[in-house]
Design a protein around this motif. Structure first.
Motif, short mmCIF file in Angstrom:
data_model
loop_
_atom_site.label_atom_id
_atom_site.label_comp_id
_atom_site.label_asym_id
_atom_site.label_seq_id
_atom_site.Cartn_x
_atom_site.Cartn_y
_atom_site.Cartn_z
N HIS A 24 78.10 4.85 -46.76
CA HIS A 24 78.04 4.52 -45.32
C HIS A 24 78.31 5.75 -44.45
CE1 HIS A 24 77.25 0.28 -45.77
NE2 HIS A 24 78.13 0.26 -46.74
N GLY A 25 78.23 6.92 -45.05
CA GLY A 25 78.23 8.15 -44.25
C GLY A 25 79.56 8.86 -44.12
N VAL A 26 80.60 8.40 -44.82
CA VAL A 26 81.91 9.08 -44.72
C VAL A 26 81.92 10.27 -45.67
CG1 VAL A 26 84.39 8.82 -45.03
CG2 VAL A 26 83.04 6.91 -44.13
N HIS A 27 82.35 11.40 -45.17
CA HIS A 27 82.45 12.61 -46.00
C HIS A 27 83.92 12.91 -46.27
CE1 HIS A 27 78.22 13.48 -45.69
NE2 HIS A 27 78.29 13.27 -44.38
N PHE A 28 84.18 13.40 -47.47
CA PHE A 28 85.55 13.73 -47.84
C PHE A 28 85.71 15.22 -48.03
CE2 PHE A 28 85.09 9.31 -48.96
CZ PHE A 28 86.29 8.77 -48.53
N GLN A 29 86.96 15.65 -47.90
CA GLN A 29 87.27 17.06 -48.15
C GLN A 29 88.67 17.14 -48.75
OE1 GLN A 29 87.68 18.57 -43.82
NE2 GLN A 29 89.38 19.37 -44.99
N PRO A 30 88.97 18.27 -49.41
CA PRO A 30 90.33 18.44 -49.94
C PRO A 30 91.35 18.48 -48.81
CG PRO A 30 88.83 20.10 -50.84
CD PRO A 30 88.12 19.43 -49.71
N SER A 31 92.61 18.41 -49.16
CA SER A 31 93.70 18.43 -48.18
C SER A 31 93.58 19.58 -47.19
CB SER A 31 95.03 18.57 -48.90
OG SER A 31 95.49 17.32 -49.29
N LEU A 32 94.00 19.31 -45.97
CA LEU A 32 93.99 20.35 -44.93
C LEU A 32 95.11 21.35 -45.19
CD1 LEU A 32 93.70 17.98 -41.85
CD2 LEU A 32 91.86 19.19 -43.02
N SER A 33 94.96 22.53 -44.64
CA SER A 33 96.06 23.50 -44.68
C SER A 33 97.20 22.87 -43.89
CB SER A 33 95.63 24.81 -44.02
OG SER A 33 95.41 24.61 -42.65
N GLY A 34 98.42 23.03 -44.37
CA GLY A 34 99.53 22.37 -43.70
C GLY A 34 99.79 21.00 -44.29
N ALA A 35 98.93 20.54 -45.21
CA ALA A 35 99.14 19.23 -45.83
C ALA A 35 98.82 19.32 -47.33
CB ALA A 35 98.28 18.18 -45.16
N ARG B 292 96.89 15.95 -54.36
CA ARG B 292 96.72 15.10 -55.53
C ARG B 292 96.50 13.63 -55.12
NH1 ARG B 292 100.35 12.45 -59.17
NH2 ARG B 292 102.06 12.88 -57.75
N THR B 293 97.14 13.23 -54.04
CA THR B 293 97.19 11.80 -53.73
C THR B 293 96.22 11.34 -52.65
OG1 THR B 293 98.98 12.32 -52.21
CG2 THR B 293 99.61 11.56 -54.40
N ASN B 294 95.81 12.25 -51.76
CA ASN B 294 95.07 11.81 -50.58
C ASN B 294 93.72 12.50 -50.42
OD1 ASN B 294 97.88 11.06 -50.18
ND2 ASN B 294 97.24 10.43 -48.13
N ALA B 295 92.68 11.70 -50.25
CA ALA B 295 91.35 12.25 -49.94
C ALA B 295 91.20 12.27 -48.43
CB ALA B 295 90.27 11.38 -50.57
N PHE B 296 90.92 13.44 -47.89
CA PHE B 296 90.83 13.59 -46.43
C PHE B 296 89.41 13.33 -45.95
CE2 PHE B 296 94.78 15.59 -44.69
CZ PHE B 296 95.55 15.42 -45.82
N PHE B 297 89.32 12.69 -44.77
CA PHE B 297 88.01 12.49 -44.16
C PHE B 297 87.61 13.78 -43.46
CE2 PHE B 297 90.48 8.47 -43.10
CZ PHE B 297 90.23 7.90 -44.33
N MET B 298 86.41 14.25 -43.75
CA MET B 298 85.97 15.45 -43.05
C MET B 298 85.84 15.13 -41.57
SD MET B 298 82.71 17.86 -43.76
CE MET B 298 83.28 18.43 -45.34
N GLY B 299 86.60 15.86 -40.74
CA GLY B 299 86.58 15.59 -39.30
C GLY B 299 87.56 14.53 -38.87
#
Lengths: 470, 376
Positions: free
Chosen positions: A102-113, A118-125
């Motif tokens: 449905h169009g959601v993109h993921f990225q590795p953890s942000l800097s500072g996080a 290991r535990t959280n998939a970040f949404f790009m944007g």
């Protein structure tokens, strides 16, 4: 008439709408906010806590079901429902494929996080990008969407959904999913929930809301008053100490001030009140909102010296800066003598070993109450900085009782065609405390369950009507 | 409260650098957009944003729009955060501030007038200098040099091109020295070249492209830019091939349709028609909050000039054997001359400054960060 009515416009509502539409139902989604504010609190989120047994695209190592469950048990102190919690945990292992479709993109953890790699998939944007993607997908699939559509009540008959009301307008559907958020932006309700302290202050008067201004709990209150079974404590919420200068609503992530563990925290009387170095900041930031709420005036002051600069996420507002400690006290409006006394006592109590902010190091205080157990360095290097902090509510935990089908319950009986998802039922899994990214895990899991069940309820209704009609 | 107002009140200062610093201070406390492009990772290596940092980050920004649509602080939020707009406004100032000679910075601020004047002057020049009648068929047909001697053209364009290269070189040299991360190594240079040639940062970070009229992603803008960029390079290659034919092989124009200069020029010319036309189409449909609307004359004027150059070149090829050749040749030469005249003082400069910013980033990211943020 649509088959399924979805009330709400954030992650859980969108997951429900998409899932119901995929199951063949016609769907109408009502978002109370104008288009530019759509998405509720989801627009302020950034990741999804995911179970996985081996490294997956953006996630390293493994985060098995039992570890996830133990983490949840730890933060909630047992205020959770194991069956529902495990349902959420297991669904996070596979839901990202659906989200990606449905169009959601993921990225590795942000800097500072990076502690969440290991535990959280970040949404790009971030969450707003996710919300945008879901709205685009919903439009493509033919979900009808209305903005500026605040439902104030539901018409129910024997625990079944009949219609929703917006002013005088009456909207009927065969089944309904409510995913309209908590009540954090209803100031009166917050005041009632938090009550008064011994000084006669209404605690919530000094709270800021990190989340959406549109979560006023209108439907939550309407359903509870209509006899829906509630769960949770109205004073429980995700509550962080945020910059006192933050906007009243929608402050979001950037209003956090992450320097508490690097210095000391004072109350209005210039006294320390809790161990600032108890544990790593990411594990402790969510307790400071409640701690500050219990202090006089519901305000705290984080004090650091220049040794801390560059060691914490830069805050959105610059700190109050002074070359001397007494000047800092004056600028913060704190009693100078008491401030100097507190800092002098703290400095004298520091036992400095090897400072390391990435470990639970051996820098601590001796003979001080409350103690600072790690990262205790004397405040001795000008310039000094101070940040005034207030409790910032992200979202509330009071919700509606559900079963594994996300059904709203009336007197212990599940409704046949009324379902609930997201913040309005997160309290079933999260009775107190918080685990980063679990709000979106609950919203996504129960949003999809609610959508599936709402579409199934439509099929059952249709079958029954056909049977009765012939 | 003053500090608070600095964050909250956009427009308290109309200083483009101050606005980028304000915006970056908010973004640096959020960081949700880190995956989109190089601007945000470069930002996280800083906690303060001085003038030079602001110009560097502004030129690293490709104005893809992703961070605006994803932003929880975008208008109507009271932070009124609009990263691409703040960056675009400051880029306009970069081009003007770093222009050499400094007085030519004014050409950016009045881009529409500059392009129109350059074009008018060039057309007048080429109408006045021909050594034959512009309105008659020349003999042999298609022989441009009957009207404009080869040597004259070489001198004219050579001098203007050298001037443009010098002016741009001085400007970008100053820009480079203002935030100097050190000398590039091979890996940094390779990465930069790749980022430029593929327009990596118009892919949205996920490959689906950038935003144009709304929050949906599309590769159209990147593809039209590719057609423009590679079309331009092919046309330039056609000119080099023709020079080679002329001086080394002793073969003089007009060249056959199957000859290298004509094939390169035709293919490049077609790209340079579709590309700028497509970019113009994207630009017209662009979301009103993207970029800096005050720079539309700069953007659209440049696209129109490129379009005139390529269209007149192709028309010249099509009708070179007719009596229309003379006029078409004047228009084409005039357009090309206007392009070279405005090269260091127009939109073309964006490519040079952005390439420099990308190289800075490729060097900088290979160095350890000086910050030790606790969260990590």
């Amino acid at each position: 008439m649509h088959d399924v009515l979805v009330i709400g416009g954030g992650n859980a509502a969108l997951c429900a709408a998409l899932t119901a539409r995929e199951a063949g139902a016609s769907v109408l989604l009502l978002e109370s906010s104008p288009r530019e504010w759509r998405g509720g609190n989801s627009q302020h989120t950034r990741n999804l806590r995911c179970m996985h047994d081996a490294p997956q695209d953006v996630l390293v190592d493994a985060y098995p079901e039992d570890e996830y469950w133990r983490d949840l048990l730890g933060v909630t102190g047992g205020l959770t429902d194991e069956a529902l919690a495990r349902l959420v945990i297991r669904s996070t292992a596979t839901c990202r494929d659906w989200m990606h479709r449905h169009g959601v993109h993921f990225q590795p953890s942000l800097s500072g996080a990076l502690h969440t790699a290991r535990t959280n998939a970040f949404f790009m944007g971030g969450g707003k990008a996710l919300v945008n993607a879901y709205y685009r997908s919903a439009a493509r699939l033919g979900v009808d969407i209305r903005y500026d559509a605040p439902v104030h009540s539901l018409e129910l008959r024997d625990g079944e959904f009949v219609a929703a009301r917006i002013g005088r307008e009456r909207i009927t559907a065969r089944s309904c999913v409510v995913a309209a958020g908590g009540f954090e932006s209803d100031r009166e309700w917050l005041s009632e929930a938090w009550g008064q302290n011994e000084h006669g202050e209404w605690l919530a008067d000094n709270f800021l809301i990190r989340g959406t201004r549109f979560n006023r709990g209108v439907l939550l209150k309407n359903l509870i008053e209509s006899g829906a079974d509630a769960i949770g404590d109205p004073s429980q919420s995700h509550c962080v100490a945020i910059d006192a200068r933050a906007p009243l609503y929608d402050g979001g992530i950037c209003t956090r001030v992450d320097c508490v563990s690097l210095g000391i925290m004072l109350n209005r009387n210039a006294e320390r009140f809790y161990d600032e170095g108890e544990d790593f900041w990411p594990k402790r930031y969510a307790i400071w909102g409640r701690l500050v709420a219990r202090q006089p005036g519901q305000i705290g002051y984080a004090i650091i010296d220049s040794k801390a600069i560059g060691r914490f996420m830069p805050p959105v507002f610059p700190g109050i800066r002074a070359e001397t400690l007494d000047d800092l006290a004056r600028q913060l409006g704190l009693d100078e003598a008491r401030f100097m006394g507190t800092v002098t006592d703290y400095n004298a109590a520091c036992r400095v070993g090897r400072f390391d902010h990435t470990l639970l190091d051996d820098c601590h205080t001796e003979g001080l109450t409350p103690a600072k157990t790690h990262w205790a360095l004397p405040l001795d290097t000008p310039p000094y900085y101070g940040y005034a902090l207030r409790p910032g509510i992200t979202f509330t935990y009071l919700g509606l009782k559900v079963n594994e089908h996300a059904a709203v319950h009336f007197g212990g009986r599940p409704s046949r065609n009324l379902f609930v998802a997201g913040e309005m039922m997160a309290g079933n899994v999260l009775g107190k405390g918080y685990l980063a990214g679990i709000g979106m895990s609950i919203g996504t899991t129960f949003g999809r369950i609610a959508g599936t069940q709402a579409a199934r309820a439509v099929q059952e209704t249709n079958a029954r009507e056909r049977h009765a009609g012939v | 409260m003053q500090a608070c107002e600095q964050v909250m009140d956009r427009g308290a200062s109309d200083d483009a650098e101050a606005e980028v610093a304000r915006v970056m201070q908010i973004c640096n406390a959020c960081r949700y957009c880190e995956g989109f492009c190089a601007v945000f990772p470069a930002m996280t290596r800083r906690i303060e944003f001085g003038k030079a940092d602001a110009h560097y980050l502004a030129n690293l920004c490709h104005n893809c729009g992703s961070c605006l649509h994803a932003c929880q602080y975008a208008p109507p939020h009271e932070f009124v955060l609009n990263v691409p707009q703040a960056m675009a406004r400051l880029r306009g100032k970069t081009y003007a501030d770093y222009a050499w000679p400094a007085c030519m910075g004014t050409a950016y601020r009045h881009a529409g007038v500059s392009i129109a004047l350059a074009l008018l002057a060039s057309l007048v020049l080429f109408f006045l200098v021909p050594s034959g009648n512009l309105f008659e068929r020349v003999d042999p047909p298609g022989s441009f040099f009957t009207l404009f001697p080869h040597g004259t053209l070489v001198w004219l364009f050579g001098v203007v091109f050298a001037w443009a290269a010098l002016a741009l070189g001085v400007g970008v040299g100053r820009f480079w020295r203002d935030v100097s991360p050190g000398a590039p190594n091979a890996a940094a240079a390779t990465e930069t070249t790749h980022a430029i040639l593929t327009l990596k940062y118009l892919d949205g970070g996920h490959g689906e492209g950038c935003n144009n009229e709304d929050d949906a992603f599309s590769l159209w803008r990147r593809n039209f830019h590719h057609l423009t960029f590679y079309g331009f390079l092919l046309c330039f290659a056609a000119t080099l091939a023709a020079t080679f034919h002329h001086y080394v092989l002793g073969i003089h124009a007009p060249y056959a349709l199957t000859s290298l200069p004509v094939v390169l020029g035709t293919v490049g010319g077609i790209g340079l028609v579709i590309g700028p036309a497509g970019l113009l189409w994207c630009n017209v449909r662009r979301h009103p909050l993207h970029g800096d609307t005050a720079q539309r004359p700069l953007d659209r004027g440049f696209m129109l000039l490129l379009l005139l150059t390529s269209a007149s070149g192709l028309a010249l090829l099509a009708w070179r054997d007719t009596a229309a050749m003379g006029v078409l040749l004047v228009v084409h030469l005039g357009a090309v001359m206007a392009f070279f005249l405005t090269l260091p003082y127009g939109k073309f400069a964006h490519g040079i400054y952005r390439s420099a910013a990308l190289l800075k980033w490729a060097i900088e990211k290979r160095q350890p960060s000086r910050l030790k943020l606790g969260g990590d």
